[in-house]
Design an enzyme around this catalytic site. Structure first.
Site, PDB file in Angstrom:
ATOM      1  N   HIS A  18     -65.263 -23.503 -51.605  1.00  0.00           N
ATOM      2  CA  HIS A  18     -66.311 -22.742 -52.295  1.00  0.00           C
ATOM      3  C   HIS A  18     -65.804 -22.194 -53.629  1.00  0.00           C
ATOM      4  O   HIS A  18     -66.462 -22.361 -54.672  1.00  0.00           O
ATOM      5  CB  HIS A  18     -66.769 -21.595 -51.395  1.00  0.00           C
ATOM      6  CG  HIS A  18     -67.831 -20.742 -51.995  1.00  0.00           C
ATOM      7  ND1 HIS A  18     -69.179 -20.981 -51.816  1.00  0.00           N
ATOM      8  CD2 HIS A  18     -67.768 -19.637 -52.794  1.00  0.00           C
ATOM      9  CE1 HIS A  18     -69.890 -20.085 -52.467  1.00  0.00           C
ATOM     10  NE2 HIS A  18     -69.050 -19.251 -53.065  1.00  0.00           N
ATOM     11  N   GLU A  19     -64.644 -21.558 -53.608  1.00  0.00           N
ATOM     12  CA  GLU A  19     -64.115 -20.973 -54.840  1.00  0.00           C
ATOM     13  C   GLU A  19     -63.676 -22.049 -55.829  1.00  0.00           C
ATOM     14  O   GLU A  19     -63.772 -21.856 -57.048  1.00  0.00           O
ATOM     15  CB  GLU A  19     -62.940 -20.033 -54.513  1.00  0.00           C
ATOM     16  CG  GLU A  19     -63.303 -18.854 -53.625  1.00  0.00           C
ATOM     17  CD  GLU A  19     -64.434 -17.998 -54.187  1.00  0.00           C
ATOM     18  OE1 GLU A  19     -64.594 -17.977 -55.429  1.00  0.00           O
ATOM     19  OE2 GLU A  19     -65.138 -17.360 -53.407  1.00  0.00           O
ATOM     20  N   HIS A  22     -66.573 -22.961 -58.070  1.00  0.00           N
ATOM     21  CA  HIS A  22     -66.725 -22.032 -59.201  1.00  0.00           C
ATOM     22  C   HIS A  22     -65.651 -22.299 -60.264  1.00  0.00           C
ATOM     23  O   HIS A  22     -65.951 -22.368 -61.467  1.00  0.00           O
ATOM     24  CB  HIS A  22     -66.589 -20.587 -58.726  1.00  0.00           C
ATOM     25  CG  HIS A  22     -67.705 -20.124 -57.830  1.00  0.00           C
ATOM     26  ND1 HIS A  22     -69.030 -20.258 -58.159  1.00  0.00           N
ATOM     27  CD2 HIS A  22     -67.684 -19.497 -56.616  1.00  0.00           C
ATOM     28  CE1 HIS A  22     -69.779 -19.750 -57.198  1.00  0.00           C
ATOM     29  NE2 HIS A  22     -68.993 -19.288 -56.249  1.00  0.00           N
TER      30      HIS A  22
END
Length: 475
Positions: A18-19, A22
């Site tokens: 997920h990170e 980003h």
């Protein structure tokens, strides 16, 4: 120990992915990323007078930090990994957070065009959904062993019993609105029934088997249940809750009710009292019903053992499940079901991975919506204890089951982060939608109010999830 390891690996992997979404899009958009933390959060202070702040600092501090020698142009990112898999973060250069040098301003997040800021925020949840597609595809390519879609005897008074099912039928095709497709396994059938209940649609089944001349078509009126009944007891109300197995006794626990009665592994149960034992699922139901209130009921079991008929007097143990009392004999009931390997080719497996990710995402959104308006029970919300429990169980069942579990949690993480709550990625996307429509950003005062409200809603959801977890474990 397996549960803890499987849980840590699952959350650590999903947080990192997920990170990374980003981080990678931020780098592609020319934003300077200062920190990339996995399983750690910039919380608390070691010098704070508050014990709570010091505790937050202790559990969120990284145990490993490093800066790669080779980085993307303009980047000087510090990477860190923490000990506890409860979160992660990507810290970017941002004038709204701290002063930025004039020569670095073009690399600040807040100076980027709206479409780039939205892309950076959306990348985290979207990469979780892409990971789910990959995981489901890998399972399709490798293949997974699942029970065949052969039905056990339906629960008395259930929808399946009313539809005319007797047990032993094989489901060949199923679908909604007359569009039938092949049913690959019993788990495939369970998934379609879940969709039918939440969507309020009747499921048409095409079955073959005992007592039928060729294929027979019948309808399961799942629309009568409604999404509010999408709980762990849903399949019992439908009547199709386990595949057909022989009514045999498997492993018998020492000092349990079955062992005290003289039951042995391999015994084939012919009848309990005056009721014939048709298959494993029905035998389990007969055992569960062997109570009068809170008291166990002694019955004569007719057993076939080594070609001979044996009568045993069996008294189960009465155990409480929720608000009901059921009988237990401390033995594995029913033979292993007939298994089938579900495997697909390269393109077909990828397509089914996309379809399953889409279906799970839509189902999650619909379920959340129905819980919001009171049409579905809040008991369906699960928290970390339930996730950890399922992580351990799936890992013990093999790699493919663990990958399916990871895919399901990855979809949930992606969908939940897209919810329009200010503290989540979806909330920030709502800010950008407002900015795109009005030409100006959300004011600091409103931002503060929305953040507080979003945090309160999130805290309530987490409390409900934890309460449900404890209730499940204790009940």
């Amino acid at each position: 120990m397996l549960t803890v390891v499987a849980f840590v690996i699952a959350l650590g992997l999903l947080i990192a992915v997920h990170e990374y979404g980003h981080y990678r899009v931020a780098v592609a958009c020319g934003v300077k990323v200062e920190c990339f933390g996995v399983c750690t959060l910039p919380l608390g202070s070691p010098d704070s007078a508050s014990r709570f702040d010091r505790f937050l600092w202790w559990i969120s501090k990284p145990v490993l930090r490093w800066k790669p020698r080779r980085q993307h142009p303009g980047q000087d990112t510090e990477f860190s990994i923490g000990l506890f898999p409860f979160g992660g973060y990507v810290s970017m250069l941002n004038e709204q957070v701290a002063p930025v040098a004039p020569e670095e301003r073009h690399r600040a997040f807040n100076t980027k065009p709206l479409r780039q800021r939205a892309a950076i925020v959306a990348a985290g949840p979207l990469i979780n959904l892409l990971l789910a597609v990959l995981l489901y595809s890998v399972v399709n390519w490798v293949g997974v062993q699942e029970p065949s879609p052969v039905l056990g005897q339906p629960v008395a008074g259930s929808l399946a019993a009313e539809a005319g099912l007797k047990g032993g039928e094989r489901v060949t095709r199923a679908g909604f609105g007359g569009e039938l497709s092949e049913v690959a396994s019993f788990e495939d059938l369970r998934w379609r029934m879940t969709r039918g209940v939440i969507d309020g649609r009747d499921l048409t089944l095409e079955v073959t088997g005992p007592g039928t001349q060729g294929a027979q078509t019948l309808a399961l009126p799942l629309g009568r249940l409604g999404a509010s009944e999408a709980d762990p007891q849903m399949f019992r109300r439908i009547g199709i809750w386990a595949p057909w197995t022989r009514p045999e006794i498997g492993e018998v626990m020492a000092d349990g009710a079955g062992a005290r009665a003289g039951l042995r592994e391999g015994d084939r149960v012919l009848a309990i009292g005056e009721t014939p034992a048709v298959d494993g699922p029905q035998l389990r139901e007969l055992i569960r019903a062997s109570v009068n209130g809170k008291e166990p009921r002694t019955q004569i079991w007719r057993i076939e053992r080594d070609g001979q008929i044996v009568n045993l007097e069996v008294t189960p143990e009465a155990r409480q499940e929720g608000d009901a009392w059921v009988g237990r004999i401390a033995a594995y009931v029913g033979s292993a079901p007939e298994m089938v390997t579900v495997r697909r080719g390269a393109l077909d497996g990828l397509w089914h991975g996309v379809v399953r990710t889409w279906e799970v995402s839509v189902l999650t959104v619909r379920m959340l919506g129905k819980m919001l308006i009171g049409e579905a029970s809040l008991k369906n919300i699960s928290g970390p204890l339930t996730i950890a429990d399922y992580a351990g169980k799936s890992a013990s069942m093999g790699l493919t089951q663990y990958l399916i579990f990871l895919a399901l949690i990855s979809v949930s993480l992606g969908v939940l982060n897209l919810m329009p709550l200010p503290v989540l990625d979806g909330g920030h996307l709502m800010y950008y939608l407002w900015e795109g429509l009005t030409g100006k950003g959300v004011s600091d005062a409103w931002m503060d109010r929305l953040q507080r409200g979003g945090f309160a809603v999130l805290l309530i959801m987490m409390s409900i999830a934890l309460y449900n977890d404890v209730t499940r474990l204790l009940g």
